[in-house]
Design a protein around this motif. Structure first.
Motif, short mmCIF file in Angstrom:
data_model
loop_
_atom_site.label_atom_id
_atom_site.label_comp_id
_atom_site.label_asym_id
_atom_site.label_seq_id
_atom_site.Cartn_x
_atom_site.Cartn_y
_atom_site.Cartn_z
N SER A 92 22.56 8.12 -52.55
CA SER A 92 23.05 7.16 -51.54
C SER A 92 24.91 7.40 -50.84
N GLY A 93 24.79 7.35 -50.50
CA GLY A 93 26.36 6.69 -49.63
C GLY A 93 26.57 7.76 -47.97
N PHE B 136 24.93 8.61 -44.72
CA PHE B 136 23.83 8.71 -43.67
C PHE B 136 24.48 9.39 -41.95
N THR C 298 29.33 6.66 -45.76
CA THR C 298 29.33 5.42 -45.33
C THR C 298 30.55 4.27 -46.21
N THR D 298 30.37 3.15 -48.51
CA THR D 298 29.81 2.78 -50.04
C THR D 298 29.36 3.73 -51.53
N PRO E 58 32.31 -4.18 -50.28
CA PRO E 58 31.06 -4.88 -50.16
C PRO E 58 30.07 -5.41 -51.69
N VAL E 59 29.33 -5.70 -52.05
CA VAL E 59 29.02 -6.52 -53.02
C VAL E 59 29.65 -6.73 -54.29
N ILE F 130 33.18 -9.75 -45.56
CA ILE F 130 34.17 -8.57 -44.64
C ILE F 130 34.57 -10.06 -43.63
N GLU G 121 21.31 2.08 -51.08
CA GLU G 121 21.28 1.05 -49.76
C GLU G 121 19.29 0.45 -49.39
N PHE H 35 30.95 -4.54 -41.04
CA PHE H 35 30.31 -3.69 -41.36
C PHE H 35 31.18 -1.85 -40.74
N PHE I 87 31.36 2.61 -38.47
CA PHE I 87 30.24 2.72 -38.04
C PHE I 87 29.03 2.23 -39.51
N ARG I 88 27.66 2.24 -39.11
CA ARG I 88 26.94 1.83 -40.18
C ARG I 88 25.85 2.19 -40.89
N ASP I 89 25.11 2.73 -41.52
CA ASP I 89 23.73 2.81 -42.14
C ASP I 89 22.95 1.74 -41.94
N TYR I 90 22.13 1.44 -40.76
CA TYR I 90 21.60 0.48 -39.66
C TYR I 90 19.86 -0.17 -40.04
N ARG I 91 19.68 0.84 -40.86
CA ARG I 91 18.02 0.68 -41.03
C ARG I 91 18.25 -0.28 -42.41
N ARG J 46 23.77 -1.21 -47.15
CA ARG J 46 24.54 -1.06 -48.39
C ARG J 46 24.21 -3.30 -48.46
#
Lengths: 365, 365, 365, 365
Positions: free
Chosen positions: A69-70, A72, A77, A79, C222-223, C285, D17, D111, D117-121, D125
């Motif tokens: 994870s974390g 991408f 990311t 995370t 997050p979280v 956030i 994620e 995010f 940027f972000r993991d958009y899938r 997270r």
């Protein structure tokens, strides 16, 4: 207690036993945008691998890391980065006498006292394999520091009485020699010494050291979160380490002030120190000079000689430990020292970002 | 960052500068029901007082503690215990050259680099007076440990080349000698050595040690919260400490396993160790034996000799430090080592209470 | 346990009981270079002062703050700021029946259960006076935020059934009205309502709200370290608060998605939200919009009516509480809400500085 | 920052994620000796599974848990318990427009603002799948609490305007109904309401509640570590929760003291409360009565209607979100509320063990 986490902003949590299903680490608080792939981690893990020379154990450990994870599209990311190494060499062997007796120098007795019982397979959580999580996390910290021009380099300083000559420091030798010494001649001597110890069914202690260059001044916090205090904790937490020194370390207790003080001088418009007895830290805060931390490691407690000990029933017995063991811990622990140092420094740098009012205000402008 | 707190359950937060209005500490997480009065604290503070002998500074520091909260009808209530010592000897003197130049071996330069400026009066937060808060808190921890049969005792082991003879350990001498050595003869030698150093306008380093007896096995947690790791942090965080050793410490790096391993034996139906090279800790967890931690302290950086340094304008200058300074830090730091050790151990004992399922279940039955 | 600290980088530790010698706070991790004097703190403390109107208690509390450390030549130094308020109105009165019986709605019983006994004078640590430390710390956080263009403003939203009209928001009224409402007409109604409650020997509950403007997007993690999660903890930790809402809060549970979602739009080249049901937080956030947090406060548990309760001996008794008590907590708690919000936001902003790799690298370039 | 850890002694760290390789949690600080197998965890995970009814999403998620460490011969060892769920339904689908635009009500925009940027899938997270780690950890906490006679039970209280009748509380219905309501009649109404919302391409909010019985008095700490403060944080940290109430919650702001105070009475030699407006917590410490916490959850932000929003290029667009989504979050979030409550309570109980001097001394006798 929750003893498996380290760090304030860059926080790692390790898990796993030597003969369980897997070992791993969760790295939380890594900045977003760092390019990262499994190969970045594997290079570091391979440095703690056994089976690569005559003096390390002949056990085969593949230790292939998987990033879960974390990351991408090749970048962190922000995370948690979860990394895992499956245990592949779990033999269904008989742990018989180890299960019920207390090996001298090991944590068998203290784990039993604390928890009432223990995972006795190969040391369980107190095995050297626990450091897999530290190294995987440290590989990330080191990569990140490198991009800020900061180099963290650990090496073997001595094995038994054999000292590396640091005046002729051979950086490449660290990764190439059997002992991780920056001195090929001393390496040869040390290997001979180790082989003799092995033939005596004995093991040997040693000393390792880590240098950090490029670290800016101002890192670390006063009082309890001193940079050297956190380094001391990080390094003493590595199994088998019994002493931690900063800069000249123990030697300062036999010095007078006029020889131990490092004079400040100017060089190229910068404040520098004429000497570096302090090891790059004054009042717990980095001074811009090379940071120097040193750790003394006890001989591997598992030896082939028969030892006197007791078992869980309170009987005095003679114990012969089976299996394959390194005659020395240091060469494989060098990368662990490097990684714990990198993690500690990176975390302190992150924490430092709001030390000045103007930095905070400018950041959010 | 918030660098002034230490501990998980028994948590202390210190504050104050050497020449500010006051210094103090908040002790949070102290169990309710401990009998406590100011005299309990004052006895410990008096041990770090200067002006009591020929070799400590002649400055007068009264350091009278006031308990401001957390004690009711002579007992701790479980709520924060706030303690304060007013600074009474703040002279309105001219700090002139110290304000603008960087004293070698001090934290002047690193504080300026970190914060942009500093409270330059007498070292500010990096002064040895910062330890007042540690000692006041440690006095409570030590009193509490004592009621559980645990003794924490620190002393001076060496000053320069003069070593105390620990085989003829004289406990009473610790509080009676000038140097806090458990050896009256070595104390005399050390005093002579210190007077010579003072006549040379120089200062001297030394080594101090702490022994904990009565500590049960099972205290400390695996991996990062090892008892020795937390002790290393606690002790390295004391100003001027440059090395921390557990048990045989640095010596283990020159040992072989067969001599360094402590054999387990039975004595009176108890598991004991035949030797104690480990210093009472195996795998980061106490083993029931005497815990031994050692700290190496650098010579007082303030010396009467003129030293080369630079000022804030980046000019190389010659600096002569005014004022009165101890030629050695160790005798007054011994009680600080004792207090940091007590705090660390007590906190680890509290954290340990839920390690076993049966203990947790029985507690709430 | 150590329950008296809050925050990760900007960390506060409060101490003190209502009738002990003093109350105070240590603020650790405040950036160096903020101009600060006692008057900055006193203005905030005066807002929680009683005795200023017909509906608050007639007790006289001077509550003059003294800054004991961490400020030098008018600026914060980056080291802990210790602040203290001496208790001056400790009457040597007879606490007789309060000492041995459990007041309904108070923490007398639970403190006894936890600690075995309690400081029964005026509520001890669970008194509303505990908030002095929060407010002194919050005054610093608010001043710092203001210099970054961030405004934190709390006010009374309702008292009993009397609602302030927020459409005609009168900012100046907050500090001028008896009830801290931003609506002078509602204030008058509420005062009448409170006087009626008082004449009934009863007390009244109410609701307070806090708005933060100028907060950049991206704050909070997050979280578990979500900005709203930390605000919920900060606000619920204020005595007598029984519910915390973010944005539209409880109302969302009766909504459909198409009305509750806030559409994103562009305005002046910036991403904005067409509505703000979310209260400025998405996924934990900040989204750059106004942050809105609301707290519901129970009626003052001390009332003049005789109440049924039990004493420490387990006897059912009738209790008449003596002394002077506010018929409502809210108007004096508004500044506490404001301060806890400021502390939480500032800490999250500091922690956020290393979220992006590029920010970290640029910071140390 | 390190936002993925929760707890002091019983500490959990979650990772993963929604469309990464896996999700998981490390539970550190679990006492040694608890019987534990994967089935114990799986039962809880199955309660948050989708695809089990007409009103939850039709996506198939297997979510089989694997315990990777910390359990030996069927019992916890006291070392970290690492648990992992592989993502098996990762479709290589086109996330096209979601990748570049900001879904209303989601954390896409925040995010991006925080991390660049972000993991958009599938939310990355910030997806609801993040709760897998919380539930796996909570299953352990709940099992442990059960062995101490403490029951933690969450359920759906309302969906839109449809309220469960709690007077006729049907415990078995919670696990059997589609909505997790303890009322079969209300469940039927709610299902009809949800189907109508779905046919309108809309989603619905709701309210969930958790009851804890058997909790002893004395749990929780004063000031910042109040039990309700930590519960508020724990519950507000669950995605989509916008309000947290304890006991009578928001209603108290419209009450008078004489009706809101809970009278203490004696029953069977025990101190009890005649009513429980307080929800089992007084002054932040449990009072021995049923603990009651309530959370208000916003409607699922993903709806089938076309919505106005903006994309990363700053263009205003119309967005139609593809895929399958629950029309309501609550029924699957109920187990998450239960788990976060269990974790918070267990941790507070562990921390409480050293609150009294006599308990500490007796423990180590």
């Amino acid at each position: 207690m929750a003893g498996s986490s380290f760090g304030t902003i860059f926080k790692i949590t390790t898990w796993g036993e030597s003969h369980g299903k897997a070992l791993g680490v969760v790295v939380d608080g890594c900045p977003a945008g760092l390019e990262l792939c499994e190969e970045d981690i594997q290079i570091y893990l391979d440095r703690r691998k056994p089976g690569t020379s005559s003096i390390t154990t002949q056990r085969k450990e593949d230790d292939c890391v998987e990033i879960l994870s974390g990351v991408f599209e090749g970048k962190t990311t922000g995370t948690p980065i979860s990394m895992m190494v499956r245990n592949t060499s779990q033999l269904s062997k008989d742990y018989g006498n180890i299960a019920t007796c207390y090996r001298p120098g090991h944590a068998d007795y203290t784990f039993d006292q604390k928890y009432g019982f223990r995972d006795y397979r190969g040391g369980g959580r107190s095995s050297g394999r626990e450091t897999i999580g530290r190294v995987a996390a440290g590989a990330i910290a080191a990569k990140l520091l490198k991009q800020m021009g900061i180099t963290v380099q650990a090496y073997t300083r001595s094995i038994g009485h054999v000292q590396a000559n640091l005046d002729a420091f051979d950086t490449e030798a660290i990764l190439q020699t059997t002992t991780a010494m920056p001195d090929r001649k001393a390496d040869e001597e040390a290997v001979a010494f180790l082989q003799k110890a092995r033939s005596n069914s004995d093991s040997v202690g040693g000393c390792m050291e880590c240098r950090v260059t490029g670290l800016p001044a101002g890192i670390g916090d006063p009082v309890f979160e001193k940079l050297d205090a956190n380094l001391a904790k990080a390094v003493m937490s590595i199994g088998a380490v019994k002493a931690v020194e900063i800069g000249d370390g123990c030697a300062v207790s036999q010095r007078v002030g006029s020889e131990n003080n490092d004079a400040f001088r100017m060089a190229d418009g910068q404040v520098v120190k004429a000497t570096n007895h302090a090891g790059g830290i004054l009042g717990g805060i980095s001074d811009g000079d090379t940071l120097l931390v040193r750790a003394h490691v006890k001989p591997t407690p598992s030896i082939y000689q028969t030892q006197a000990t007791v078992n869980q029933s309170g009987e005095e017995i003679e114990l012969a430990i089976q299996g394959r063991h390194d005659p020395i811990i240091v060469p494989r622990a060098v990368v662990v020292l490097e990684c714990m140092t990198a993690i500690t420094i990176l975390d302190a740098m992150m924490v430092n970002m709001s030390a000045k009012m103007e930095n905070l205000v400018n950041f959010y402008k």
